[in-house]
Design an enzyme around this catalytic site. Structure first.
Site, PDB file in Angstrom:
ATOM      1  N   CYS A 175     -48.770  -4.376  52.797  1.00  0.00           N
ATOM      2  CA  CYS A 175     -49.608  -5.486  52.315  1.00  0.00           C
ATOM      3  C   CYS A 175     -48.935  -6.833  52.605  1.00  0.00           C
ATOM      4  CB  CYS A 175     -49.863  -5.330  50.820  1.00  0.00           C
ATOM      5  SG  CYS A 175     -50.594  -6.769  50.026  1.00  0.00           S
ATOM      6  N   CYS A 231     -48.804  -9.370  49.653  1.00  0.00           N
ATOM      7  CA  CYS A 231     -47.846  -8.945  48.623  1.00  0.00           C
ATOM      8  C   CYS A 231     -46.469  -9.560  48.863  1.00  0.00           C
ATOM      9  CB  CYS A 231     -47.718  -7.424  48.596  1.00  0.00           C
ATOM     10  SG  CYS A 231     -49.240  -6.555  48.136  1.00  0.00           S
TER      11      CYS A 231
END
Length: 315
Positions: free
Chosen positions: A53, A56
């Site tokens: 991700c 993230c």
């Protein structure tokens, strides 16, 4: 686990238990103790993330920075969704939306208090954390100091206010409030040079914040007013001799504002507009708008003068 309800009477928020870490990596095996049980002592943020991700990688360091600045009043548990699939499925079945990451859920008293998805900028993430702390009956350390500083400023204790705002700024320089408060306190103390130096140190990402811009205007107005204050007697004599000496009245309004006579300053500028609408390329109205910025949009003097200005312009 009902994310829409909270206990009606939440107990007093406690600091982190002795030995409790502010930031930890959680697992399915430790979720009950790290999150549910720990959230009965203080709010816990749970950062659901994944190695693949991209957002993230931006959000997680931001959350870590914010949590560290809170002095143990809130914890952060990071959950790798790929390493804890059974936990993710269990939470999803209870209504926690984990279809995408990053997802951040705030737990308080064993329940979900709030959540967001996506990589928020730091300022918005801080507002989220502030709201969670407020819900839990607490506040960020800097917020407590800022509140005390504002009380001191309202009481006219500008030196103490400046000290408190400076302490809050040292604790959390990412907030605009301590920058603004410190600048305004220094202006009230007549230390314009130091106020200017503080404004020069404001981080670039806060430089265009509305309250920072208003503080910058307040400094410019204060300097202009102090320059005019020394000529106040002369200005009064000029107005007595010629009430239509708008240049003198304009300077007189600036001097009154420097003496903290906001009502008188506004009245002087409004009088220019009554006598000659649009004088000097609308200088009186523009100066009054600067005063509004310097005083603050919610100041009683601003609201009263704005009503009078509206009546004058639309009469």
């Amino acid at each position: 686990m009902d994310g829409s309800t909270m206990m009606d009477q939440a107990p007093e928020l406690k600091s982190a238990p002795r030995g409790a870490a502010m930031i930890i990596d959680g697992t399915q095996a430790t979720f009950m103790s790290d999150v549910i049980e720990a959230s009965r002592e203080r709010p816990i943020l749970v950062d659901f993330w994944a190695t693949w991700c991209g957002p993230c990688k931006t959000l997680t360091p931001t959350l870590e920075k914010i949590v560290r600045s809170m002095g143990g009043r809130i914890g952060l548990v990071k959950i790798d969704i790929d390493q804890n699939r059974a936990l993710v499925q269990q939470l999803a079945s209870l209504g926690l939306p984990l279809q995408s990451v990053p997802t951040v859920a705030a737990f308080w008293q064993g329940q979900i208090a709030d959540l967001f998805q996506g990589a928020l900028p730091e300022s918005e993430a801080r507002r989220f954390v502030d709201a969670v702390l407020k819900l839990a009956g607490s506040a960020a350390p800097a917020a407590d100091v800022i509140a005390e500083a504002r009380k001191a400023a309202d009481a006219g204790e500008h030196e103490r206010a400046a000290e408190l705002f400076a302490a809050a700024l040292n604790d959390d320089p990412e907030r605009p409030e301590p920058w603004v408060g410190l600048v305004r306190s220094l202006i009230a103390l007549g230390d314009d040079d130091q106020a200017e130096a503080i404004l020069a140190d404001v981080p670039a990402k806060l430089a265009e914040h509305a309250e920072i811009a208003a503080a910058r205007t307040a400094l410019a107005v204060a300097r202009e007013g102090r320059a005019a204050a020394g000529a106040r007697t002369e200005l009064e004599a000029r107005l007595a001799a010629d009430p239509n000496d708008h240049e003198a009245r304009y300077a007189y309004a600036t001097a009154l504002n420097a003496s903290d006579d906001r009502e008188g300053a506004a009245a002087a500028l409004l009088e220019i507009m009554r006598r000659q609408r649009g004088w000097n390329e609308d200088a009186a109205r523009l100066q009054l708008l600067k005063f509004f910025d310097a005083w603050g949009v919610d100041a009683p003097e601003t609201m009263a003068a704005r009503r009078k200005l509206s009546t004058l312009l639309f009469s």
